[in-house]
Structures are given as C-alpha cells and as structure tokens.
Design an enzyme around this catalytic site. Sequence first.
Site, PDB file in Angstrom:
ATOM      1  N   SER A 192       0.827  -1.196   0.000  1.00 50.08           N
ATOM      2  CA  SER A 192       0.000   0.000   0.000  1.00 50.08           C
ATOM      3  C   SER A 192       0.870   1.257   0.000  1.00 50.08           C
ATOM      4  O   SER A 192       1.720   1.398  -0.876  1.00 50.08           O
ATOM      5  CB  SER A 192      -0.958  -0.068   1.180  1.00 50.08           C
ATOM      6  OG  SER A 192      -1.991   0.847   1.001  1.00 50.08           O
ATOM      7  N   ASP A 299      -8.201  -2.717  -7.210  1.00 46.20           N
ATOM      8  CA  ASP A 299      -7.679  -2.416  -5.882  1.00 46.20           C
ATOM      9  C   ASP A 299      -8.703  -1.631  -5.069  1.00 46.20           C
ATOM     10  O   ASP A 299      -9.199  -0.592  -5.501  1.00 46.20           O
ATOM     11  CB  ASP A 299      -6.385  -1.612  -6.025  1.00 46.20           C
ATOM     12  CG  ASP A 299      -5.714  -1.399  -4.687  1.00 46.20           C
ATOM     13  OD1 ASP A 299      -6.171  -0.521  -3.938  1.00 46.20           O
ATOM     14  OD2 ASP A 299      -4.750  -2.120  -4.380  1.00 46.20           O
ATOM     15  N   HIS A 348      -6.933  -5.669  -1.492  1.00 43.64           N
ATOM     16  CA  HIS A 348      -5.888  -4.674  -1.267  1.00 43.64           C
ATOM     17  C   HIS A 348      -4.828  -5.301  -0.383  1.00 43.64           C
ATOM     18  O   HIS A 348      -5.142  -5.868   0.657  1.00 43.64           O
ATOM     19  CB  HIS A 348      -6.488  -3.430  -0.593  1.00 43.64           C
ATOM     20  CG  HIS A 348      -5.487  -2.321  -0.409  1.00 43.64           C
ATOM     21  ND1 HIS A 348      -4.854  -1.721  -1.478  1.00 43.64           N
ATOM     22  CD2 HIS A 348      -4.994  -1.722   0.707  1.00 43.64           C
ATOM     23  CE1 HIS A 348      -4.025  -0.787  -1.021  1.00 43.64           C
ATOM     24  NE2 HIS A 348      -4.090  -0.779   0.295  1.00 43.64           N
TER      25      HIS A 348
END
Length: 455
Positions: A192, A299, A348
């Site tokens: 991330s 995502d 994610h």
Amino acid sequence: MGNGHLKANKSHHIKKKTSWIKRTNVWNFFPLVCHSLYPCSAQKLDNDMKLNFLKNTSVTCNDGTPAGYYLKESRGSRRWLIFLEGGWYCFNKENCDTRYETMRRFMSSSKWPHTKTGTGILSPLPEENPHWWNANMVFIPYCSSDVWSGATAKTEQNFYAFMGSLIIQEVVKDLLNKGLDNAKVLLLAGSSAGGTGVLLNVDGVAELLEGLGHTGIQVRGLSDSGWFLDNKQYQCTDCGDTASCAPTETIKRGFKYWGAVVPERCRQTHEGEEWNCFFGYRVFPSIKSPVFVVQWLFDEAQLTVDNIQLTGQPVQEGQWRYIQNLGTELRNTLKDVPAMFAPACLSHEVITRNYWIDVQVKGTSLPRALHCWDRSLQDNRNNKAPPKACPVHLIDSCPWPHCNPTCPTIRDQFTGQEMNVFQFLMHMGFDVQKMAQQQGMDPSKLLGMLSKNKG
C-alpha cells in the site's frame, strides 16, 4: 493507501498448519526442532522480530518519538528483506490531528509492542513462505504519514515531523552493523503506502549503500498494492479527507506539507509537478533497480479514492463500467513492467497475508513468480538465459472483479458472511445476460462458471 496490517486470518492459518503437519511424518520432524518442550517454546519466541530504536534520535515519527524497526536475524543467510508498512497518510494539520487521535500508532512509537510476528513473506515458516523464510527479516513500522517521502523535522512552525525517507536511510545504516554489510541481496518490500514507498526509495537505498562502499549488495524492490492511478473520480467530492479527495489533489497537498523528496531522475522529468512521481506508471521508467510489482487489478483503496462504494446499494451500471475500465487502465499501465503479478481480484495488499501462497495467475503462484524473478536476475548476472518455464510477467486477462478462481474470499462488510463470486456480482447489480453477451457465451454457462468460483 491502506493499512499494512500484519494480522493473519487465524483460523485459516491454523487449518493450513494442521494440514501441513498431517502431510509430514511428525516424528521425523520434531527431533530436528527440539529435544524437549522447553526449547520448542523458546525457539518459537526466537521467530519473532524484536523492536530496535534508531541510533540517530533526530530521525523521528510524526510526534517526535523515536522511529525504529523490528528485526529477526538469520545468521546463516546473506539475504535481507526490509518491509515498509502501509496505512494511508495525512496532508494538512487538521486531518493529521484527527489521525493522531484515532490512529496514533501510525504517528508515534510510544505504544509499539516489543516484538512482532511475521506473516506471509515475513514468515519464518517454510510452509507459509517457501523461498524467503530463512532471510533476515526487517519490518519498519509506518509512523511518518507521508508515503515514506518526507525529510522535514518537527519545529515550532511544523507541528509534525515528516521523515519517512530519512527513516529508511537510517534503518539501512543501523543494519550495516548487524550483518547487512555482508549481504548479497537486499529486497526492499512494502504494501500500500509502503508499496509506493518502495518505488520512491529503492534507488536511494542502492545509492546509499554504494556511497558507503557496499557495492556488492544487490538492491531490489517489491511493491505490493502501491501502483495507484491519477485518474478522474467516479464522482467528484470536496477534498475533506484522504479517502474522499481525488488522488492527485491529496498528493499535491501532501507533497508540499511533508517537504517530500522524490527520486532525482523522476524529479527532473516532472519538474514543477514532482508529485507525479507518487504514481507508479510515472515513476517506474526512471527507476534503475530491478522492481517486481504486485497489483490487484481492482484495488479496493483505488476504488475508495475514486468514490466507488461497494457496500449497501447495488452498483449502478455507470459504476460497474467504471470498475471494469479501472481494470483495463491498470493493465495498460503495467504492460511494460517486466516483472509483475496482477490478479483480477477486488482486494488490497497481499504479500503479508497468510493466503498469499494461494493466489495464482495463469497457474503460477506469487511466491513461485518471485522465485522465478530471483533466478532470472541471477541468470542475467551470469549471462545465462532465464528458464523458459519460469514466468515473471503475469497479468489476468479476464475482465471483471474476482473472475480469477484463486482470489481471496469476499465478505459482506455488513454481515461478515462469505460470498462466492456469483453472490458478490449479484449484490453489485451484475447483469449476467449482458455480461454473457459481451463474452460471447451462453448465460447458463457463465452462471455455472461463476457459481463454481468461490472467490
């Protein structure tokens, strides 16, 4: 740029371990580990990464508390894995204050635990981490809220410090006294915001080591779920907080507020608009170090900043089209990336999840693809052609979220119930008839495929 938690799904993990033990002759296995119960439990404790604070105390978290890292040494290994945690960011005093109140561990080290257990690619268990389990593991907690880019100290004018890029440099310098000076390979990984941090810092780490005379260490990057697009939102909203603000707007504001630094070659390409370097496809062409990109085609963090709501009301046709277009856009930006893994899943982050070994693209798992990448880099150094049956450029071609049967399980966010792909697509207002037409297949055949596919 979501939260890089190291929380594993415990029941899944226990189930996997049990089935692994069943397949192993347990009495052959345990004598290798210990001769009594006491060394066993002691050995388990040794698997944890232990907290170290930086020697250079002027490099701090947002609130001025010392920054640090967790380390599990593996003395027989010359491979090092340094992981950058994710967890969004803040871009003005107001939303940084809110973050400090609600998510303090991302801005302060005052309550960090003394140890951390690695999962996924940070796991010391070979059944969960087949190719990297024996490496020296380093986890750098994210406490700078600046996508690992800032170089600004806390002063009377600056209420918060933003020192993400300096924290990485100081951790690397500290580790040189703990065996990194003898390393063959250093893999800078992150998820991330940490995945974007890899793209922004991997060359800087390579240059730092080279400048200190450690030219034999091969520096590589592994960026997970950090390849964000600077696209237009589905619906424009006021820029109040990180999640509702358009991606370019938050990064523009953050770039200024953090006193961010970006890689020099990318900075020169985007002079005056250096914030462009936070977007994967814009910074990637300027990166010299080998980088492996892992990116879900759908995502969840990208959809959040694009204002696509996936809970509550069924998705409207316009939103559905937007989601499919996102997959197409991501595919286009990734097509020239030589080493990558891009499943058509709605999710994610993946590399620290304990199910990271289960997801496949075209029959190849992510640990296998990373092993192939390792081999190809090794073979290139030895002027050998990489093995043909070892793919490193893996991208799904099916067109909707979770059309890959190995995607992680989807849960209804309100009820917590698991959904198979068919239930999920119905929940999203998916038109089976129309989709079958687009794919040129019979609707009942498509329904059959989807209901078998358990996500």
